[in-house]
Design a protein around this motif. Structure first.
Motif, PDB file in Angstrom:
ATOM      1  N   UNK A  41       0.817  -1.222   0.000  1.00 37.78           N
ATOM      2  CA  UNK A  41       0.000   0.000   0.000  1.00 37.78           C
ATOM      3  C   UNK A  41       0.847   1.267   0.000  1.00 37.78           C
ATOM      4  N   UNK A  42       2.113   1.167   0.354  1.00 36.93           N
ATOM      5  CA  UNK A  42       2.949   2.379   0.366  1.00 36.93           C
ATOM      6  C   UNK A  42       3.370   2.812  -1.024  1.00 36.93           C
ATOM      7  N   UNK A  43       3.253   1.955  -2.020  1.00 40.80           N
ATOM      8  CA  UNK A  43       3.707   2.298  -3.368  1.00 40.80           C
ATOM      9  C   UNK A  43       2.583   3.012  -4.116  1.00 40.80           C
ATOM     10  N   UNK A  44       2.791   4.263  -4.517  1.00 37.16           N
ATOM     11  CA  UNK A  44       1.695   5.082  -5.048  1.00 37.16           C
ATOM     12  C   UNK A  44       1.164   4.645  -6.404  1.00 37.16           C
ATOM     13  N   UNK A  45       1.929   3.884  -7.177  1.00 38.55           N
ATOM     14  CA  UNK A  45       1.485   3.502  -8.517  1.00 38.55           C
ATOM     15  C   UNK A  45       1.168   2.019  -8.643  1.00 38.55           C
ATOM     16  N   UNK A  46       1.001   1.342  -7.520  1.00 42.12           N
ATOM     17  CA  UNK A  46       0.753  -0.098  -7.554  1.00 42.12           C
ATOM     18  C   UNK A  46      -0.678  -0.414  -7.136  1.00 42.12           C
ATOM     19  N   UNK A  47      -1.324  -1.292  -7.902  1.00 40.25           N
ATOM     20  CA  UNK A  47      -2.675  -1.739  -7.591  1.00 40.25           C
ATOM     21  C   UNK A  47      -2.625  -3.071  -6.843  1.00 40.25           C
ATOM     22  N   UNK A  48      -3.531  -3.235  -5.888  1.00 36.99           N
ATOM     23  CA  UNK A  48      -3.613  -4.462  -5.092  1.00 36.99           C
ATOM     24  C   UNK A  48      -4.948  -5.136  -5.365  1.00 36.99           C
ATOM     25  N   UNK A  49      -4.907  -6.435  -5.603  1.00 40.27           N
ATOM     26  CA  UNK A  49      -6.119  -7.195  -5.865  1.00 40.27           C
ATOM     27  C   UNK A  49      -6.100  -8.477  -5.043  1.00 40.27           C
ATOM     28  N   UNK A  50      -7.233  -8.817  -4.432  1.00 39.42           N
ATOM     29  CA  UNK A  50      -7.370 -10.087  -3.733  1.00 39.42           C
ATOM     30  C   UNK A  50      -8.763 -10.645  -3.975  1.00 39.42           C
ATOM     31  N   UNK A  51      -8.876 -11.697  -4.791  1.00 41.24           N
ATOM     32  CA  UNK A  51     -10.197 -12.245  -5.110  1.00 41.24           C
ATOM     33  C   UNK A  51     -10.786 -13.050  -3.973  1.00 41.24           C
ATOM     34  N   UNK A  52     -12.118 -13.091  -3.970  1.00 42.84           N
ATOM     35  CA  UNK A  52     -12.839 -13.840  -2.941  1.00 42.84           C
ATOM     36  C   UNK A  52     -13.217 -15.240  -3.396  1.00 42.84           C
ATOM     37  N   UNK A  53     -13.223 -15.485  -4.721  1.00 44.87           N
ATOM     38  CA  UNK A  53     -13.652 -16.791  -5.221  1.00 44.87           C
ATOM     39  C   UNK A  53     -13.168 -16.972  -6.648  1.00 44.87           C
ATOM     40  N   UNK A  54     -13.630 -18.048  -7.288  1.00 44.45           N
ATOM     41  CA  UNK A  54     -13.194 -18.343  -8.645  1.00 44.45           C
ATOM     42  C   UNK A  54     -13.703 -17.359  -9.666  1.00 44.45           C
ATOM     43  N   UNK A  55     -14.950 -16.937  -9.542  1.00 40.94           N
ATOM     44  CA  UNK A  55     -15.518 -15.963 -10.472  1.00 40.94           C
ATOM     45  C   UNK A  55     -14.685 -14.690 -10.467  1.00 40.94           C
ATOM     46  N   UNK A  56     -14.376 -14.199  -9.292  1.00 43.21           N
ATOM     47  CA  UNK A  56     -13.621 -12.954  -9.196  1.00 43.21           C
ATOM     48  C   UNK A  56     -12.168 -13.146  -9.638  1.00 43.21           C
ATOM     49  N   UNK A  57     -11.588 -14.319  -9.351  1.00 46.22           N
ATOM     50  CA  UNK A  57     -10.218 -14.587  -9.776  1.00 46.22           C
ATOM     51  C   UNK A  57     -10.098 -14.504 -11.293  1.00 46.22           C
ATOM     52  N   UNK A  58     -10.997 -15.159 -11.994  1.00 42.07           N
ATOM     53  CA  UNK A  58     -10.949 -15.149 -13.456  1.00 42.07           C
ATOM     54  C   UNK A  58     -11.117 -13.747 -14.010  1.00 42.07           C
ATOM     55  N   UNK A  59     -12.018 -12.970 -13.424  1.00 40.32           N
ATOM     56  CA  UNK A  59     -12.231 -11.612 -13.911  1.00 40.32           C
ATOM     57  C   UNK A  59     -11.036 -10.711 -13.592  1.00 40.32           C
ATOM     58  N   UNK A  60     -10.395 -10.944 -12.457  1.00 36.56           N
ATOM     59  CA  UNK A  60      -9.201 -10.166 -12.124  1.00 36.56           C
ATOM     60  C   UNK A  60      -8.055 -10.468 -13.094  1.00 36.56           C
ATOM     61  N   UNK A  61      -7.906 -11.727 -13.488  1.00 35.52           N
ATOM     62  CA  UNK A  61      -6.857 -12.074 -14.448  1.00 35.52           C
ATOM     63  C   UNK A  61      -7.110 -11.397 -15.785  1.00 35.52           C
ATOM     64  N   UNK A  62      -8.359 -11.370 -16.216  1.00 38.48           N
ATOM     65  CA  UNK A  62      -8.694 -10.671 -17.459  1.00 38.48           C
ATOM     66  C   UNK A  62      -8.381  -9.184 -17.343  1.00 38.48           C
ATOM     67  N   UNK A  63      -8.650  -8.620 -16.182  1.00 36.81           N
ATOM     68  CA  UNK A  63      -8.333  -7.204 -15.941  1.00 36.81           C
ATOM     69  C   UNK A  63      -6.821  -6.978 -15.966  1.00 36.81           C
ATOM     70  N   UNK A  64      -6.063  -7.844 -15.326  1.00 33.81           N
ATOM     71  CA  UNK A  64      -4.613  -7.652 -15.200  1.00 33.81           C
ATOM     72  C   UNK A  64      -3.884  -7.745 -16.533  1.00 33.81           C
ATOM     73  N   UNK A  65      -4.357  -8.573 -17.445  1.00 33.50           N
ATOM     74  CA  UNK A  65      -3.696  -8.662 -18.747  1.00 33.50           C
ATOM     75  C   UNK A  65      -4.190  -7.585 -19.710  1.00 33.50           C
ATOM     76  N   UNK A  66      -5.139  -6.785 -19.253  1.00 35.44           N
ATOM     77  CA  UNK A  66      -5.670  -5.707 -20.088  1.00 35.44           C
ATOM     78  C   UNK A  66      -4.974  -4.378 -19.900  1.00 35.44           C
ATOM     79  N   UNK A  67      -3.986  -4.310 -18.990  1.00 39.19           N
ATOM     80  CA  UNK A  67      -3.223  -3.073 -18.797  1.00 39.19           C
ATOM     81  C   UNK A  67      -1.800  -3.446 -18.418  1.00 39.19           C
ATOM     82  N   UNK A  68      -0.947  -2.441 -18.252  1.00 37.50           N
ATOM     83  CA  UNK A  68       0.460  -2.723 -17.949  1.00 37.50           C
ATOM     84  C   UNK A  68       0.950  -1.988 -16.710  1.00 37.50           C
ATOM     85  N   UNK A  69       0.040  -1.779 -15.750  1.00 41.14           N
ATOM     86  CA  UNK A  69       0.433  -1.106 -14.520  1.00 41.14           C
ATOM     87  C   UNK A  69       1.005  -2.102 -13.507  1.00 41.14           C
TER      88      UNK A  69
END
Length: 317
Positions: free
Chosen positions: A125-153
């Motif tokens: 959380x101290x890094x100003x340009x870093x995003x943190x993600x923690x999924x709660x289940x499989x549905x959210x995990x899959x959607x987070x992976x799709x989100x993560x490969x859609x940008x380069x942050x």
């Protein structure tokens, strides 16, 4: 039920099919982090650096600067333990690395505090340009992976070892930073994330038997949208945060800052891990730290003055 690390392994291999710039940098933990699924499918895009997280972070940062989307995976405790390298190579360079920290929280069990991911959120959380993600289940995990490969942050993906049930259906849509209300109530709003979401839902069900209507919020990505989270706070007189992490530096601090900035008095309470952690079976540890459903319900009940501290199960370690 499966752990989010298991869902991650499958989802990573799936996005690798359609995104040829996705590569994995592994730190001798492919079986534990479930990157072995990707290795089997794309061996030429899998780099093994051995027990050398600092080196892995540097390699991943270099790959990101060359246009790849690298996922560097290890236990969260080990990976974020190389914070200097993350700060220097990933953060300062705005390198598009996805840092994947598995075995979050107490669930590593008998391996004890030397391997528990309990302070990773505080560091990231101290890094100003870093995003943190923690999924709660499989549905959210899959959607987070799709989100993560859609940008380069730069990103940190926090994953759990313990099996978790699905809390979302096919209609769910992940939106970064947006608090996800998984149960509506009126008496208290409870923010949590990751492996604790299902636990808090069970606690809320137990509290409903005592007449408490709890709103449960899955705060699955940080930083939270201040306005959206603030609106949820404004609807309630009581705000509580539960996390499988140290009580300092993580989600408790994130929500606490939002509550303070609202400028409207509310009662604020929280519960997490108050010491360095202990060794034991996961079930025993979650029970000891009042981070099982019964313990969470008792802590919220005490916060709402439904019981006295003497009758609350367990005690803060």
């Amino acid at each position: 039920m499966r752990a989010t690390r298991d869902w991650f392994g499958d989802a990573l291999a799936a996005v690798g099919t359609s995104h040829d710039k996705v590569v994995v940098v592994n730190c001798d933990l492919a079986s534990a982090t479930k990157t072995s699924v990707f290795k089997e499918r794309f061996p030429d895009r899998f780099l093994e650096v051995g027990i050398a997280e600092a080196n892995g972070i540097g390699v991943a940062a270099g790959l990101a600067q060359e246009g790849f989307r690298p996922f560097v995976a290890s236990f969260g405790h080990f990976l974020t333990g190389k914070f200097l390298e993350i700060f220097q190579s990933v953060g300062l360079n705005d390198a598009g690395v996805v840092l994947v920290g598995t075995h979050a929280g107490l669930a590593i069990g008998k391996d004890g505090p030397t391997q528990m991911g309990l302070r990773d959120l505080a560091l990231m959380r101290t890094l100003p340009n870093l995003e943190i993600l923690q999924p709660a289940d499989g549905v959210e995990t899959r959607q987070m992976l799709a989100y993560l490969v859609g940008h380069d942050r730069p990103s940190y993906l926090r994953l759990c070892r313990q099996p978790q049930r699905e809390v979302h259906d096919e209609h769910y849509r992940f939106r970064f930073g947006q608090p996800d209300v998984v149960r509506d109530g009126a008496d208290v709003v409870v923010f949590t994330m990751g492996g604790m979401v299902a636990v808090v839902l069970d606690a809320a069900e137990a509290l409903a038997g005592r007449g408490v209507r709890a709103t449960v919020v899955n705060a699955s990505s940080l930083p939270l949208d201040t306005a959206a989270a603030g609106d949820l706070v404004a609807r309630h007189e009581h705000v509580f945060v539960v996390e499988d992490h140290f009580v300092k530096g993580g989600l408790i601090d994130e929500v606490g800052r939002i509550v303070l900035h609202r400028g409207r008095p509310v009662r604020f309470g929280s519960w997490g891990v108050g010491d360095y952690g202990q060794a034991g079976s996961p079930a025993d540890l979650y029970r000891r730290y009042d981070l099982d459903a019964e313990g969470v319900a008792s802590r919220i009940a005490a916060f709402l003055h439904l019981s006295t501290p003497d009758t609350v199960k367990g005690s803060q370690p």
